[in-house]
Design a protein around this motif. Sequence first.
Motif, PDB file in Angstrom:
ATOM      1  N   LYS A 230       1.119  -1.188   0.043  1.00 56.68           N
ATOM      2  CA  LYS A 230       0.080   0.178  -0.189  1.00 56.68           C
ATOM      3  C   LYS A 230       0.779   1.195  -0.105  1.00 56.68           C
ATOM      4  CE  LYS A 230      -2.594  -0.601   3.571  1.00 56.68           C
ATOM      5  NZ  LYS A 230      -3.611  -0.536   4.399  1.00 56.68           N
ATOM      6  N   VAL A 231       1.920   1.263   0.769  1.00 55.67           N
ATOM      7  CA  VAL A 231       2.587   2.448   0.905  1.00 55.67           C
ATOM      8  C   VAL A 231       3.543   2.562  -0.634  1.00 55.67           C
ATOM      9  CG1 VAL A 231       4.861   3.158   2.071  1.00 55.67           C
ATOM     10  CG2 VAL A 231       3.237   2.205   3.434  1.00 55.67           C
ATOM     11  N   LEU A 232       4.084   1.569  -0.715  1.00 56.12           N
ATOM     12  CA  LEU A 232       4.653   1.556  -2.318  1.00 56.12           C
ATOM     13  C   LEU A 232       3.712   2.208  -3.311  1.00 56.12           C
ATOM     14  CD1 LEU A 232       7.438   1.077  -3.656  1.00 56.12           C
ATOM     15  CD2 LEU A 232       6.504  -1.222  -4.163  1.00 56.12           C
ATOM     16  N   PHE A 233       2.572   1.550  -3.525  1.00 59.56           N
ATOM     17  CA  PHE A 233       1.644   1.917  -4.650  1.00 59.56           C
ATOM     18  C   PHE A 233       1.254   3.409  -4.160  1.00 59.56           C
ATOM     19  CE2 PHE A 233      -2.780   2.815  -5.779  1.00 59.56           C
ATOM     20  CZ  PHE A 233      -2.725   2.408  -7.124  1.00 59.56           C
ATOM     21  N   LEU A 234       0.864   3.632  -3.131  1.00 62.47           N
ATOM     22  CA  LEU A 234       0.442   5.178  -2.784  1.00 62.47           C
ATOM     23  C   LEU A 234       1.590   6.302  -3.235  1.00 62.47           C
ATOM     24  CD1 LEU A 234      -1.361   7.375  -1.820  1.00 62.47           C
ATOM     25  CD2 LEU A 234      -0.859   7.013   0.347  1.00 62.47           C
TER      26      LEU A 234
END
Length: 372
Positions: free
Chosen positions: A41-45
């Motif tokens: 989630k952090v990487l995608f955001l």
Amino acid sequence: MDQSEKIQVDDLSTQESVSPIPERKTWRQRLAFLKDPAFLKVLFLGQLLSLCITGTNVTTTELANKYNVNAPTMQTFLVYACLAIVYNAYAIYKRGIKGWLLQFWRRGIYYFILGFVDVEGNYFVVKSFQYTSMLSAMLLDCWSTPVCMILSYFFLKVRYRWVQFLGVFIALCGLGMLVASDVITGKNYDAVDPVRGDLFCLLGATFYGISNVGEEFMARKHPLYEVIGMFTFFATFINLVQMMIFERSQFATLVGQPEAVGMIVVYTVCMFVLYSLAPVLFRWGSALLYNLSLLTSDFYGLIFGLGLFGYQVTVMYPFAYVVVILGIAIYYIFPNPTPPMGTFDKDKMEQERRELFGLPTQDEEQPQTVSS
């Protein structure tokens, strides 16, 4: 008790007194975070926000080169105004007029400072491109990353491991490869006034770092609609005053250029998404992780530049992109360090609401036992 039983008892007591040695994690266990939904989630955001930054860079370049519009304050005014209207309206819906006014009364000075710092960060970084070379601007703009790390260490009391310092270093090396590739392809241009431009970029990057850490601090203590709405409210008026002083003549450049107005609208949409989702990343990760994620924006800029500006691809670009992502992954090998204050959850939300309205806290509501 005979001698043999006594020896066994002594051995058992000795084993109990010795603390067990913790097992060392294997590399497979340490790299298990790559499948962790929280990391993904952090990487995608982070990459979504990097694409938003790319959109702002592309539109700003088009406005300057094709339409002769060089007005960083005018560009960001509409962004701040839209954010302030949307999020303050939602804050009034959630808390009512009284709660909204209490936000101003109790925390207005902090949001005013945060808004001022953010406005000046945007102004000086965009302004630096008019004086210094693209190479210098891109390198010096990375100063916001170590600024975030330093401020988080001293003010948010975040403690980093050596592997996380290594991850930051590797990510910055990846950006250096991107910049070197820009020089090879001839994307750099001569500096008009390199000293002024470099100082502007350093100052703007410092403001960015202060703004990111300050916004993370507030986002961990208060609702996002309050944080975004309040500091953009003040930023709108600060930006308006600055625009009237320095960029009144730039309005004439938009007359008869509807395409330029369209570029400003696209810029506004990208910045609106960026400012709306950045505090979410501050909670999920940190301001430092946010800055690391934005390092890939130059790679995405190449994709747009292939068709718009005639850029050429070199072998370094895909490798540099992988190096930046690798640096982010290495930073995340150990759990992402968070400030001692923790993050904003339901309990903290209720406590913050009670403190805002002057209501007794849950601890104060507990009935006191009367001693007999």
